[in-house]
Scaffold this motif. Structure first.
Motif, PDB file in Angstrom:
ATOM      1  N   THR A 221       4.476 -30.717  -0.561  1.00  0.00           N
ATOM      2  CA  THR A 221       5.545 -29.733  -0.783  1.00  0.00           C
ATOM      3  C   THR A 221       6.036 -29.783  -2.229  1.00  0.00           C
TER       4      THR A 221
ATOM      5  N   ARG B 161      17.371 -34.727  -3.333  1.00  0.00           N
ATOM      6  CA  ARG B 161      16.777 -35.941  -3.914  1.00  0.00           C
ATOM      7  C   ARG B 161      16.016 -36.729  -2.848  1.00  0.00           C
ATOM      8  N   SER B 162      15.387 -36.018  -1.898  1.00  0.00           N
ATOM      9  CA  SER B 162      14.661 -36.722  -0.832  1.00  0.00           C
ATOM     10  C   SER B 162      13.357 -37.308  -1.374  1.00  0.00           C
TER      11      SER B 162
ATOM     12  N   HIS C 120      22.716 -33.353  -5.791  1.00  0.00           N
ATOM     13  CA  HIS C 120      22.713 -33.807  -4.395  1.00  0.00           C
ATOM     14  C   HIS C 120      24.066 -33.474  -3.791  1.00  0.00           C
ATOM     15  N   SER C 121      24.312 -34.001  -2.601  1.00  0.00           N
ATOM     16  CA  SER C 121      25.535 -33.580  -1.892  1.00  0.00           C
ATOM     17  C   SER C 121      26.825 -34.034  -2.576  1.00  0.00           C
TER      18      SER C 121
ATOM     19  N   ALA D 239      17.437 -28.539  -0.033  1.00  0.00           N
ATOM     20  CA  ALA D 239      18.637 -29.180   0.515  1.00  0.00           C
ATOM     21  C   ALA D 239      18.682 -29.113   2.038  1.00  0.00           C
ATOM     22  N   GLY D 240      17.959 -28.154   2.617  1.00  0.00           N
ATOM     23  CA  GLY D 240      18.016 -27.995   4.073  1.00  0.00           C
ATOM     24  C   GLY D 240      19.355 -27.428   4.522  1.00  0.00           C
TER      25      GLY D 240
ATOM     26  N   VAL E 266      12.604 -24.143  -1.291  1.00  0.00           N
ATOM     27  CA  VAL E 266      11.784 -25.029  -0.444  1.00  0.00           C
ATOM     28  C   VAL E 266      12.324 -25.060   0.994  1.00  0.00           C
TER      29      VAL E 266
ATOM     30  N   ILE F  53      13.632 -24.716   4.749  1.00  0.00           N
ATOM     31  CA  ILE F  53      13.229 -24.018   5.979  1.00  0.00           C
ATOM     32  C   ILE F  53      14.307 -24.322   7.006  1.00  0.00           C
TER      33      ILE F  53
ATOM     34  N   THR G  34       2.063 -25.036   0.433  1.00  0.00           N
ATOM     35  CA  THR G  34       2.004 -26.433   0.881  1.00  0.00           C
ATOM     36  C   THR G  34       0.826 -26.644   1.847  1.00  0.00           C
TER      37      THR G  34
HETATM   38  N1  LIG Z   1       8.278 -25.586   2.736  1.00  0.00           N
HETATM   39  C1  LIG Z   1       7.792 -26.751   3.141  1.00  0.00           C
HETATM   40  O1  LIG Z   1       6.588 -26.951   3.246  1.00  0.00           O
HETATM   41  C2  LIG Z   1       8.757 -27.850   3.425  1.00  0.00           C
HETATM   42  C3  LIG Z   1       8.330 -29.180   3.541  1.00  0.00           C
HETATM   43  C4  LIG Z   1       9.283 -30.194   3.702  1.00  0.00           C
HETATM   44  C5  LIG Z   1      10.626 -29.842   3.813  1.00  0.00           C
HETATM   45  N2  LIG Z   1      10.979 -28.519   3.772  1.00  0.00           N
HETATM   46  C6  LIG Z   1      12.376 -28.097   3.891  1.00  0.00           C
HETATM   47  O2  LIG Z   1      13.049 -28.434   2.690  1.00  0.00           O
HETATM   48  C7  LIG Z   1      14.406 -28.744   2.958  1.00  0.00           C
HETATM   49  C8  LIG Z   1      14.719 -30.111   2.397  1.00  0.00           C
HETATM   50  O3  LIG Z   1      13.902 -31.068   3.040  1.00  0.00           O
HETATM   51  P1  LIG Z   1      14.072 -32.623   2.756  1.00  0.00           P
HETATM   52  O4  LIG Z   1      13.139 -33.345   3.639  1.00  0.00           O
HETATM   53  O5  LIG Z   1      14.022 -32.827   1.292  1.00  0.00           O
HETATM   54  O6  LIG Z   1      15.609 -32.803   3.277  1.00  0.00           O
HETATM   55  P2  LIG Z   1      16.551 -34.078   3.299  1.00  0.00           P
HETATM   56  O7  LIG Z   1      15.786 -35.334   3.358  1.00  0.00           O
HETATM   57  O8  LIG Z   1      17.587 -33.787   4.328  1.00  0.00           O
HETATM   58  O9  LIG Z   1      17.270 -34.020   1.862  1.00  0.00           O
HETATM   59  C9  LIG Z   1      18.160 -33.015   1.536  1.00  0.00           C
HETATM   60  C10 LIG Z   1      18.703 -33.243   0.150  1.00  0.00           C
HETATM   61  O10 LIG Z   1      19.586 -32.169  -0.163  1.00  0.00           O
HETATM   62  C11 LIG Z   1      20.840 -32.671  -0.596  1.00  0.00           C
HETATM   63  N3  LIG Z   1      21.909 -31.792  -0.129  1.00  0.00           N
HETATM   64  C12 LIG Z   1      22.273 -31.525   1.140  1.00  0.00           C
HETATM   65  N4  LIG Z   1      23.313 -30.688   1.162  1.00  0.00           N
HETATM   66  C13 LIG Z   1      23.631 -30.425  -0.121  1.00  0.00           C
HETATM   67  C14 LIG Z   1      24.632 -29.642  -0.754  1.00  0.00           C
HETATM   68  N5  LIG Z   1      25.534 -28.955  -0.043  1.00  0.00           N
HETATM   69  N6  LIG Z   1      24.649 -29.606  -2.085  1.00  0.00           N
HETATM   70  C15 LIG Z   1      23.742 -30.286  -2.833  1.00  0.00           C
HETATM   71  N7  LIG Z   1      22.772 -31.058  -2.283  1.00  0.00           N
HETATM   72  C16 LIG Z   1      22.716 -31.127  -0.952  1.00  0.00           C
HETATM   73  C17 LIG Z   1      20.974 -34.052   0.049  1.00  0.00           C
HETATM   74  O11 LIG Z   1      21.851 -34.830  -0.731  1.00  0.00           O
HETATM   75  P3  LIG Z   1      22.198 -36.383  -0.401  1.00  0.00           P
HETATM   76  O12 LIG Z   1      20.983 -37.157  -0.871  1.00  0.00           O
HETATM   77  O13 LIG Z   1      23.411 -36.663  -1.194  1.00  0.00           O
HETATM   78  O14 LIG Z   1      22.382 -36.459   1.093  1.00  0.00           O
HETATM   79  C18 LIG Z   1      19.518 -34.528   0.021  1.00  0.00           C
HETATM   80  O15 LIG Z   1      19.215 -35.162  -1.191  1.00  0.00           O
HETATM   81  C19 LIG Z   1      14.559 -28.638   4.486  1.00  0.00           C
HETATM   82  O16 LIG Z   1      15.029 -27.338   4.797  1.00  0.00           O
HETATM   83  C20 LIG Z   1      13.146 -28.794   5.001  1.00  0.00           C
HETATM   84  O17 LIG Z   1      12.935 -28.145   6.232  1.00  0.00           O
HETATM   85  C21 LIG Z   1      10.090 -27.534   3.562  1.00  0.00           C
END
Ligand SMILES: NC(=O)c1ccc[n+]([C@@H]2O[C@H](COP(=O)([O-])OP(=O)(O)OC[C@H]3O[C@@H](n4cnc5c(N)ncnc54)[C@H](OP(=O)(O)O)[C@@H]3O)[C@@H](O)[C@H]2O)c1
Length: 275
Positions: free
Chosen positions: A132, A156-157, A181-182, A201-202, A221, A223, A255
Protein backbone atom coordinates in the motif's frame (compact mmCIF):
# COMPACT_ATOMS: atom_id res chain seq x y z
CA UNK A 1 -9.72 16.26 -11.02
CA UNK A 2 -9.52 12.55 -10.38
CA UNK A 3 -6.17 10.81 -10.82
CA UNK A 4 -6.32 7.90 -13.28
CA UNK A 5 -5.13 4.96 -11.15
CA UNK A 6 -6.60 2.38 -13.53
CA UNK A 7 -3.93 3.02 -16.16
CA UNK A 8 -1.15 2.73 -13.54
CA UNK A 9 -2.55 -0.61 -12.40
CA UNK A 10 -3.02 -1.80 -16.01
CA UNK A 11 0.63 -1.05 -16.82
CA UNK A 12 1.77 -3.09 -13.77
CA UNK A 13 -0.55 -5.97 -14.78
CA UNK A 14 0.80 -5.99 -18.36
CA UNK A 15 4.36 -6.20 -17.04
CA UNK A 16 3.38 -9.01 -14.64
CA UNK A 17 1.78 -11.04 -17.45
CA UNK A 18 4.85 -10.68 -19.64
CA UNK A 19 7.17 -11.75 -16.81
CA UNK A 20 5.03 -14.80 -16.00
CA UNK A 21 5.27 -15.89 -19.64
CA UNK A 22 9.08 -15.61 -19.41
CA UNK A 23 9.08 -17.60 -16.16
CA UNK A 24 7.27 -20.47 -17.85
CA UNK A 25 5.30 -21.47 -14.76
CA UNK A 26 2.54 -20.01 -12.60
CA UNK A 27 3.83 -18.41 -9.39
CA UNK A 28 1.83 -19.22 -6.29
CA UNK A 29 0.48 -16.88 -3.61
CA UNK A 30 -1.07 -18.12 -0.37
CA UNK A 31 -3.14 -15.98 2.01
CA UNK A 32 -3.29 -17.10 5.63
CA UNK A 33 -6.33 -16.12 7.62
CA UNK A 34 -8.31 -16.90 10.75
CA UNK A 35 -12.06 -16.44 11.07
CA UNK A 36 -12.08 -13.80 8.29
CA UNK A 37 -14.53 -10.91 8.74
CA UNK A 38 -16.65 -9.71 5.77
CA UNK A 39 -14.14 -7.04 4.72
CA UNK A 40 -11.32 -9.63 4.74
CA UNK A 41 -13.46 -11.94 2.61
CA UNK A 42 -14.07 -9.10 0.13
CA UNK A 43 -10.33 -8.35 0.07
CA UNK A 44 -9.46 -12.03 -0.52
CA UNK A 45 -12.04 -12.30 -3.30
CA UNK A 46 -10.52 -9.35 -5.13
CA UNK A 47 -7.02 -10.86 -4.76
CA UNK A 48 -8.33 -14.17 -6.12
CA UNK A 49 -9.91 -12.43 -9.11
CA UNK A 50 -6.77 -10.47 -9.95
CA UNK A 51 -4.51 -13.51 -9.50
CA UNK A 52 -6.67 -15.59 -11.84
CA UNK A 53 -6.67 -12.84 -14.47
CA UNK A 54 -2.86 -12.66 -14.40
CA UNK A 55 -2.14 -16.40 -14.23
CA UNK A 56 -1.05 -16.57 -10.59
CA UNK A 57 -2.12 -19.53 -8.47
CA UNK A 58 -3.93 -18.32 -5.37
CA UNK A 59 -4.95 -20.25 -2.28
CA UNK A 60 -6.40 -19.30 1.11
CA UNK A 61 -5.43 -21.32 4.20
CA UNK A 62 -7.09 -20.97 7.58
CA UNK A 63 -6.11 -21.72 11.15
CA UNK A 64 -7.99 -20.98 14.34
CA UNK A 65 -5.22 -21.13 16.96
CA UNK A 66 -1.64 -19.83 17.13
CA UNK A 67 -0.34 -23.40 16.91
CA UNK A 68 -2.35 -24.12 13.78
CA UNK A 69 -1.28 -20.87 12.14
CA UNK A 70 2.39 -21.40 13.02
CA UNK A 71 2.22 -24.85 11.43
CA UNK A 72 0.61 -23.43 8.27
CA UNK A 73 3.36 -20.80 7.98
CA UNK A 74 6.10 -23.36 8.58
CA UNK A 75 4.71 -25.66 5.86
CA UNK A 76 4.41 -22.82 3.36
CA UNK A 77 7.84 -21.44 4.23
CA UNK A 78 9.40 -24.77 3.26
CA UNK A 79 7.33 -25.37 0.13
CA UNK A 80 9.34 -24.41 -2.99
CA UNK A 81 6.13 -24.21 -5.02
CA UNK A 82 4.86 -21.35 -2.85
CA UNK A 83 6.43 -18.00 -3.77
CA UNK A 84 4.42 -15.51 -1.73
CA UNK A 85 2.74 -15.65 1.67
CA UNK A 86 0.64 -13.00 3.35
CA UNK A 87 -1.36 -12.77 6.55
CA UNK A 88 -4.74 -11.10 6.46
CA UNK A 89 -5.32 -8.19 8.84
CA UNK A 90 -6.83 -7.85 11.40
CA UNK A 91 -6.65 -11.32 12.96
CA UNK A 92 -8.92 -12.32 15.86
CA UNK A 93 -8.08 -11.54 19.49
CA UNK A 94 -5.63 -14.04 20.99
CA UNK A 95 -3.68 -14.39 17.73
CA UNK A 96 -0.28 -12.71 17.94
CA UNK A 97 0.11 -11.16 14.51
CA UNK A 98 3.65 -9.94 15.14
CA UNK A 99 4.83 -13.40 16.25
CA UNK A 100 3.35 -14.92 13.08
CA UNK A 101 4.90 -12.22 10.89
CA UNK A 102 8.33 -13.05 12.33
CA UNK A 103 7.98 -16.60 10.94
CA UNK A 104 7.38 -15.53 7.33
CA UNK A 105 10.63 -15.84 5.35
CA UNK A 106 11.53 -12.35 4.03
CA UNK A 107 11.92 -13.75 0.49
CA UNK A 108 8.25 -14.83 0.54
CA UNK A 109 6.99 -11.77 2.44
CA UNK A 110 5.31 -10.22 -0.61
CA UNK A 111 3.30 -7.74 1.49
CA UNK A 112 6.50 -6.36 3.02
CA UNK A 113 5.41 -6.76 6.64
CA UNK A 114 8.41 -8.51 8.22
CA UNK A 115 10.98 -6.54 10.25
CA UNK A 116 13.59 -7.52 7.63
CA UNK A 117 11.72 -5.95 4.73
CA UNK A 118 10.71 -2.89 6.74
CA UNK A 119 14.32 -2.53 7.95
CA UNK A 120 15.56 -2.67 4.35
CA UNK A 121 13.62 0.54 3.68
CA UNK A 122 15.77 2.39 6.21
CA UNK A 123 18.81 1.31 4.18
CA UNK A 124 17.02 2.67 1.06
CA UNK A 125 16.73 -0.84 -0.38
CA UNK A 126 13.19 -1.63 -1.44
CA UNK A 127 13.36 -5.43 -1.41
CA UNK A 128 9.62 -5.90 -0.76
CA UNK A 129 8.20 -2.55 0.33
CA UNK A 130 4.71 -2.72 1.90
CA UNK A 131 2.34 -2.79 -1.11
CA UNK A 132 0.00 0.00 0.00
CA UNK A 133 2.87 2.36 0.81
CA UNK A 134 4.47 1.52 -2.53
CA UNK A 135 1.16 2.14 -4.31
CA UNK A 136 0.81 5.60 -2.75
CA UNK A 137 4.38 6.53 -3.72
CA UNK A 138 4.02 5.04 -7.22
CA UNK A 139 0.86 7.06 -7.89
CA UNK A 140 2.50 10.25 -6.64
CA UNK A 141 5.56 9.62 -8.83
CA UNK A 142 3.25 9.14 -11.78
CA UNK A 143 1.57 12.48 -11.28
CA UNK A 144 4.54 14.68 -10.36
CA UNK A 145 8.28 15.00 -9.83
CA UNK A 146 8.59 14.38 -6.08
CA UNK A 147 12.03 15.98 -5.57
CA UNK A 148 11.87 18.98 -3.26
CA UNK A 149 8.09 18.82 -2.87
CA UNK A 150 6.48 19.33 0.54
CA UNK A 151 4.62 16.10 1.16
CA UNK A 152 2.39 15.77 4.20
CA UNK A 153 1.50 12.24 5.34
CA UNK A 154 -1.49 11.82 7.67
CA UNK A 155 -1.02 8.57 9.62
CA UNK A 156 2.02 6.84 11.12
CA UNK A 157 1.10 3.14 11.00
CA UNK A 158 3.64 0.41 10.32
CA UNK A 159 1.85 -0.65 7.14
CA UNK A 160 1.25 2.73 5.52
CA UNK A 161 2.31 6.00 7.19
CA UNK A 162 5.83 5.11 8.37
CA UNK A 163 6.97 3.25 5.23
CA UNK A 164 5.54 6.00 2.99
CA UNK A 165 7.55 8.56 4.95
CA UNK A 166 10.78 6.57 4.61
CA UNK A 167 10.22 5.86 0.91
CA UNK A 168 9.60 9.54 0.14
CA UNK A 169 12.81 10.53 1.93
CA UNK A 170 14.88 8.06 -0.10
CA UNK A 171 17.76 9.71 -1.96
CA UNK A 172 16.58 10.22 -5.50
CA UNK A 173 12.97 10.84 -4.45
CA UNK A 174 14.05 13.64 -2.10
CA UNK A 175 10.72 14.89 -0.79
CA UNK A 176 10.50 17.07 2.30
CA UNK A 177 8.16 15.07 4.50
CA UNK A 178 5.90 16.05 7.40
CA UNK A 179 4.09 13.26 9.23
CA UNK A 180 0.86 13.94 11.15
CA UNK A 181 -1.09 11.77 13.59
CA UNK A 182 -3.99 11.99 16.00
CA UNK A 183 -2.09 14.31 18.38
CA UNK A 184 -0.95 16.75 15.69
CA UNK A 185 -1.99 20.32 16.45
CA UNK A 186 -3.57 22.46 13.75
CA UNK A 187 -3.90 19.64 11.23
CA UNK A 188 -5.71 21.85 8.64
CA UNK A 189 -2.86 24.36 8.71
CA UNK A 190 -0.30 21.61 8.09
CA UNK A 191 -2.29 19.87 5.34
CA UNK A 192 -2.97 23.18 3.55
CA UNK A 193 0.79 23.76 3.22
CA UNK A 194 1.29 20.50 1.28
CA UNK A 195 2.18 20.24 -2.40
CA UNK A 196 1.06 16.63 -1.98
CA UNK A 197 -0.99 15.02 0.76
CA UNK A 198 -1.08 11.30 1.50
CA UNK A 199 -3.90 10.36 3.86
CA UNK A 200 -3.97 7.03 5.72
CA UNK A 201 -5.93 7.69 8.89
CA UNK A 202 -8.93 5.38 8.57
CA UNK A 203 -11.34 8.27 9.32
CA UNK A 204 -14.07 8.84 6.75
CA UNK A 205 -13.92 12.29 5.15
CA UNK A 206 -11.30 13.54 7.63
CA UNK A 207 -9.86 15.81 4.95
CA UNK A 208 -12.31 18.46 3.78
CA UNK A 209 -11.79 20.93 0.90
CA UNK A 210 -10.75 23.77 3.24
CA UNK A 211 -7.82 21.59 4.41
CA UNK A 212 -6.29 21.29 0.94
CA UNK A 213 -4.33 23.87 -1.06
CA UNK A 214 -5.48 24.82 -4.57
CA UNK A 215 -3.93 22.44 -7.15
CA UNK A 216 -2.45 20.06 -4.57
CA UNK A 217 -2.13 16.31 -5.19
CA UNK A 218 -4.11 14.19 -2.73
CA UNK A 219 -3.59 10.44 -2.39
CA UNK A 220 -6.44 8.89 -0.40
CA UNK A 221 -5.37 5.57 1.13
CA UNK A 222 -8.37 5.28 3.45
CA UNK A 223 -11.01 2.60 3.07
CA UNK A 224 -14.04 3.09 5.31
CA UNK A 225 -17.52 1.61 5.13
CA UNK A 226 -20.25 4.18 5.71
CA UNK A 227 -23.89 3.21 5.10
CA UNK A 228 -22.70 0.13 3.19
CA UNK A 229 -20.62 2.34 0.87
CA UNK A 230 -16.84 2.42 0.55
CA UNK A 231 -15.52 5.89 1.25
CA UNK A 232 -12.03 7.27 1.66
CA UNK A 233 -10.46 9.54 4.26
CA UNK A 234 -10.89 12.49 1.89
CA UNK A 235 -14.15 14.25 1.07
CA UNK A 236 -14.76 13.69 -2.68
CA UNK A 237 -15.49 17.45 -3.00
CA UNK A 238 -11.70 17.93 -2.75
CA UNK A 239 -11.56 16.85 -6.40
CA UNK A 240 -12.88 20.31 -7.36
CA UNK A 241 -9.71 22.07 -6.21
CA UNK A 242 -7.04 19.34 -6.27
CA UNK A 243 -5.93 16.15 -8.03
CA UNK A 244 -7.43 13.28 -6.05
CA UNK A 245 -7.27 9.49 -6.17
CA UNK A 246 -10.73 7.85 -6.21
CA UNK A 247 -12.06 5.45 -3.56
CA UNK A 248 -12.74 2.75 -4.56
CA UNK A 249 -10.54 2.16 -7.61
CA UNK A 250 -7.54 4.22 -6.53
CA UNK A 251 -4.77 3.20 -4.13
CA UNK A 252 -6.47 -0.17 -3.47
CA UNK A 253 -6.43 -1.10 -7.16
CA UNK A 254 -2.72 -0.26 -7.54
CA UNK A 255 -1.94 -2.09 -4.25
CA UNK A 256 -3.45 -5.34 -5.56
CA UNK A 257 -1.47 -5.07 -8.80
CA UNK A 258 1.75 -4.46 -6.86
CA UNK A 259 1.10 -7.47 -4.61
CA UNK A 260 0.94 -9.65 -7.72
CA UNK A 261 4.10 -8.01 -9.06
CA UNK A 262 5.85 -8.92 -5.80
CA UNK A 263 4.76 -12.56 -6.19
CA UNK A 264 6.32 -12.67 -9.65
CA UNK A 265 9.48 -11.01 -8.31
CA UNK A 266 9.67 -13.67 -5.57
CA UNK A 267 9.29 -16.43 -8.17
CA UNK A 268 11.94 -14.87 -10.42
CA UNK A 269 14.39 -14.69 -7.52
CA UNK A 270 13.75 -18.32 -6.59
CA UNK A 271 14.06 -19.45 -10.23
CA UNK A 272 17.34 -17.52 -10.49
CA UNK A 273 18.62 -19.17 -7.32
CA UNK A 274 17.76 -22.61 -8.67
CA UNK A 275 19.36 -22.15 -12.10
N1 LIG B 1 -6.00 1.00 -0.07
C1 LIG B 1 -5.39 -0.03 0.50
O1 LIG B 1 -4.91 -0.94 -0.16
C2 LIG B 1 -5.26 -0.03 1.98
C3 LIG B 1 -4.36 -0.89 2.63
C4 LIG B 1 -4.19 -0.79 4.01
C5 LIG B 1 -4.97 0.13 4.72
N2 LIG B 1 -5.88 0.90 4.04
C6 LIG B 1 -6.72 1.87 4.74
O2 LIG B 1 -5.92 2.97 5.12
C7 LIG B 1 -6.40 3.53 6.33
C8 LIG B 1 -5.27 3.58 7.34
O3 LIG B 1 -4.84 2.26 7.60
P1 LIG B 1 -3.74 1.96 8.71
O4 LIG B 1 -3.58 0.49 8.79
O5 LIG B 1 -2.57 2.82 8.44
O6 LIG B 1 -4.54 2.52 10.01
P2 LIG B 1 -4.10 2.61 11.53
O7 LIG B 1 -3.10 1.60 11.89
O8 LIG B 1 -5.37 2.70 12.30
O9 LIG B 1 -3.39 4.05 11.62
C9 LIG B 1 -4.10 5.22 11.45
C10 LIG B 1 -3.18 6.40 11.63
O10 LIG B 1 -3.94 7.59 11.41
C11 LIG B 1 -3.78 8.48 12.50
N3 LIG B 1 -5.03 9.19 12.75
C12 LIG B 1 -6.21 8.68 13.14
N4 LIG B 1 -7.12 9.65 13.29
C13 LIG B 1 -6.50 10.81 12.99
C14 LIG B 1 -6.90 12.18 12.98
N5 LIG B 1 -8.14 12.54 13.31
N6 LIG B 1 -5.99 13.09 12.63
C15 LIG B 1 -4.72 12.75 12.28
N7 LIG B 1 -4.28 11.46 12.29
C16 LIG B 1 -5.15 10.51 12.64
C17 LIG B 1 -3.43 7.60 13.71
O11 LIG B 1 -2.71 8.38 14.64
P3 LIG B 1 -2.11 7.78 16.02
O12 LIG B 1 -0.86 7.02 15.60
O13 LIG B 1 -1.81 8.97 16.84
O14 LIG B 1 -3.17 6.87 16.58
C18 LIG B 1 -2.59 6.51 13.03
O15 LIG B 1 -1.24 6.88 12.95
C19 LIG B 1 -7.59 2.65 6.75
O16 LIG B 1 -8.78 3.25 6.26
C20 LIG B 1 -7.35 1.35 6.03
O17 LIG B 1 -8.53 0.65 5.75
C21 LIG B 1 -6.03 0.85 2.71
Amino acid sequence: MLIDCKSISKAIDADVKERIEKLGFSPKLVAITSKPDPSTVTYLNSQAKKAKKLGIEFEVMEGSTMDELLKVISTLANDDKVHGIFLTHPLPKGIDEFELTLRIPPEKDVEGRTPYNLGMLIYEKEYFPPCTAEAAVRILENVTEIRGKNVVVVGRSVTVGKPVEIMLLKKGRDATVTVCHSKTKNLPEVTRSADALIVAAGRAKLITPDMVGEGAIVIDVGINVVDDQLVGDVDPEVEKKAQLTPVPGGVGRVTTSLLMEHVVRAAERLAGKNE
